[in-house]
Design a protein around this motif. Sequence first.
Motif, PDB file in Angstrom:
ATOM      1  N   GLY A   1      18.982 -23.668  18.449  1.00 49.44           N
ATOM      2  CA  GLY A   1      17.860 -23.449  18.655  1.00 49.44           C
ATOM      3  C   GLY A   1      17.984 -22.828  20.386  1.00 49.44           C
ATOM      4  N   PHE A   2      19.113 -22.438  20.621  1.00 54.52           N
ATOM      5  CA  PHE A   2      19.329 -21.734  21.961  1.00 54.52           C
ATOM      6  C   PHE A   2      19.744 -20.342  21.966  1.00 54.52           C
ATOM      7  N   GLU A   3      19.009 -19.368  22.630  1.00 53.44           N
ATOM      8  CA  GLU A   3      18.753 -17.999  22.573  1.00 53.44           C
ATOM      9  C   GLU A   3      19.928 -17.497  23.745  1.00 53.44           C
ATOM     10  N   ILE A   4      21.035 -17.286  23.463  1.00 50.67           N
ATOM     11  CA  ILE A   4      22.212 -16.787  24.600  1.00 50.67           C
ATOM     12  C   ILE A   4      21.618 -15.486  25.042  1.00 50.67           C
ATOM     13  N   ASN A   5      21.779 -15.421  26.289  1.00 48.29           N
ATOM     14  CA  ASN A   5      21.614 -14.116  27.057  1.00 48.29           C
ATOM     15  C   ASN A   5      22.981 -13.736  27.265  1.00 48.29           C
TER      16      ASN A   5
ATOM     17  N   GLY B   1      25.049 -22.152  38.163  1.00 49.95           N
ATOM     18  CA  GLY B   1      24.514 -20.749  38.691  1.00 49.95           C
ATOM     19  C   GLY B   1      23.007 -20.903  38.836  1.00 49.95           C
TER      20      GLY B   1
ATOM     21  N   ARG C   1      11.342 -21.557  23.956  1.00 53.62           N
ATOM     22  CA  ARG C   1      11.111 -20.551  23.170  1.00 53.62           C
ATOM     23  C   ARG C   1       9.858 -20.851  22.176  1.00 53.62           C
TER      24      ARG C   1
ATOM     25  N   PHE D   1      28.344 -16.093  39.097  1.00 51.02           N
ATOM     26  CA  PHE D   1      28.978 -17.072  39.724  1.00 51.02           C
ATOM     27  C   PHE D   1      30.181 -17.144  39.226  1.00 51.02           C
TER      28      PHE D   1
ATOM     29  N   THR E   1      25.749 -14.439  30.799  1.00 53.88           N
ATOM     30  CA  THR E   1      26.831 -15.555  30.423  1.00 53.88           C
ATOM     31  C   THR E   1      28.172 -14.943  30.551  1.00 53.88           C
TER      32      THR E   1
ATOM     33  N   VAL F   1      29.620 -21.294  31.218  1.00 52.31           N
ATOM     34  CA  VAL F   1      28.280 -21.709  30.715  1.00 52.31           C
ATOM     35  C   VAL F   1      27.523 -20.810  30.098  1.00 52.31           C
ATOM     36  N   PHE F   2      26.963 -20.981  28.847  1.00 58.80           N
ATOM     37  CA  PHE F   2      26.004 -20.095  28.055  1.00 58.80           C
ATOM     38  C   PHE F   2      24.493 -20.184  28.911  1.00 58.80           C
ATOM     39  N   TYR F   3      24.225 -18.843  29.273  1.00 59.70           N
ATOM     40  CA  TYR F   3      22.772 -18.640  29.706  1.00 59.70           C
ATOM     41  C   TYR F   3      21.909 -18.368  28.709  1.00 59.70           C
ATOM     42  N   GLY F   4      20.706 -18.765  28.768  1.00 62.11           N
ATOM     43  CA  GLY F   4      19.692 -18.246  27.614  1.00 62.11           C
ATOM     44  C   GLY F   4      18.546 -18.985  27.745  1.00 62.11           C
ATOM     45  N   ILE F   5      17.544 -19.118  26.498  1.00 62.13           N
ATOM     46  CA  ILE F   5      16.494 -19.837  26.481  1.00 62.13           C
ATOM     47  C   ILE F   5      16.395 -20.940  25.512  1.00 62.13           C
ATOM     48  N   CYS F   6      16.283 -22.191  25.922  1.00 66.83           N
ATOM     49  CA  CYS F   6      16.435 -23.382  24.909  1.00 66.83           C
ATOM     50  C   CYS F   6      15.333 -23.301  24.082  1.00 66.83           C
ATOM     51  N   SER F   7      15.427 -23.979  22.978  1.00 65.78           N
ATOM     52  CA  SER F   7      14.466 -24.117  22.151  1.00 65.78           C
ATOM     53  C   SER F   7      12.959 -24.519  22.523  1.00 65.78           C
TER      54      SER F   7
ATOM     55  N   LEU G   1      27.151 -29.025  24.209  1.00 64.20           N
ATOM     56  CA  LEU G   1      27.294 -28.441  23.044  1.00 64.20           C
ATOM     57  C   LEU G   1      28.687 -28.897  22.492  1.00 64.20           C
TER      58      LEU G   1
ATOM     59  N   CYS H   1      25.065 -25.157  27.856  1.00 64.47           N
ATOM     60  CA  CYS H   1      24.181 -24.266  27.750  1.00 64.47           C
ATOM     61  C   CYS H   1      23.164 -24.431  28.872  1.00 64.47           C
ATOM     62  N   ARG H   2      22.824 -23.501  29.643  1.00 64.06           N
ATOM     63  CA  ARG H   2      21.681 -23.623  30.697  1.00 64.06           C
ATOM     64  C   ARG H   2      20.781 -22.648  30.399  1.00 64.06           C
ATOM     65  N   CYS H   3      19.454 -23.376  30.309  1.00 57.54           N
ATOM     66  CA  CYS H   3      18.190 -22.520  29.990  1.00 57.54           C
ATOM     67  C   CYS H   3      17.832 -21.963  31.288  1.00 57.54           C
ATOM     68  N   GLU H   4      17.605 -20.630  31.208  1.00 57.28           N
ATOM     69  CA  GLU H   4      17.248 -19.830  32.365  1.00 57.28           C
ATOM     70  C   GLU H   4      15.698 -20.105  32.689  1.00 57.28           C
TER      71      GLU H   4
END
Lengths: 138, 138
Positions: B117-121, A67, A135, B65, B125, A126-132, A100, A89-92
């Motif tokens: 440590g991953f913050e999912i959006n 994405g 953060r 996507f 997702t 794929v999980f989208y979000g913010i990686c550690s 994972l 997991c993809r960091c946005e």
Amino acid sequence: MITVLKLEYKTKQQDLILEFLKNSAQKHFTALELAEHFKTVGIGKATVYRQLEKLVDSGAVNKFFTGENAAACFEFVGNSHNENGCFHCRCELCGTLIHLHCEEIASVKEHIEKTHGFEINPFRTVFYGICSDCRNKK
Amino acid sequence: MITVLKLEYKTKQQDLILEFLKNSAQKHFTALELAEHFKTVGIGKATVYRQLEKLVDSGAVNKFFTGENAAACFEFVGNSHNENGCFHCRCELCGTLIHLHCEEIASVKEHIEKTHGFEINPFRTVFYGICSDCRNKK
DNA sequence: CTAGTTGCAAAGAGTTTGCATGGCG
DNA sequence: CGCCATGCAAACTCTTTGCAACTAG
């Protein structure tokens, strides 16, 4: 449970690509990255795309979309479709892709299957979000 | 719980696009489909892309996507950012989008946050897989 | 020998960008 | 009036296709 990698026609280009991915298990590449890498060996871009398609069909290689930029990513999964399923997991922010392996997530997969009747495809999800890292930077 | 769709600059093109998506909630469109649709009203392709980007940033519209053809899809999600997080399941066969409100998934979101440590959006997702209808048809 | 494969270049699909013009605040 | 948005077309990125030469079986 037996995946037959029925690649009847064998060419050295095909071998090279599969071997490279196999030796880079857990890593993912875009088609163009692979094409760039194999350019030095004299394998053309089109061949990389065509072989990747075959490898995906055969089950040896996984194709998924991050994405990020609409470019597909490829990675070796072999014949061992491990039941746990490996989620991504993809960091946005920084774009890092994290693999994972986790029981707890596998259990949710099962939960959704049983309770909600939806059979998750871990390879595409794929999980989208913010990686550690990102953060902590904030 | 109030999401401020801070779209300071208002144009009629922006309104038209947002209204159209709002009135088609639960449906998804590719950027080109939208561009085609608005061509009749005189909105250019580039404007559709640029406005979609803004709407996605504002949180009013979700972009995802399908992986089918590398074309991004857009759909209205509104201001209803409920804290639980509403996950989406997309059927790879029939394309149906299922909205999933579930404690168990919310807990996984938390687990991944704390342990990995991953913050999912939840809005970006999407779980890909096969819905119950399509499973039964097979 | 025959059919599938290769490599190149050209074509396609989806998206982004440059620039002059137009409209919001 | 200043700044952002618009629309057009051109540029760009990723992927597919046409075709002649090539190679595995």
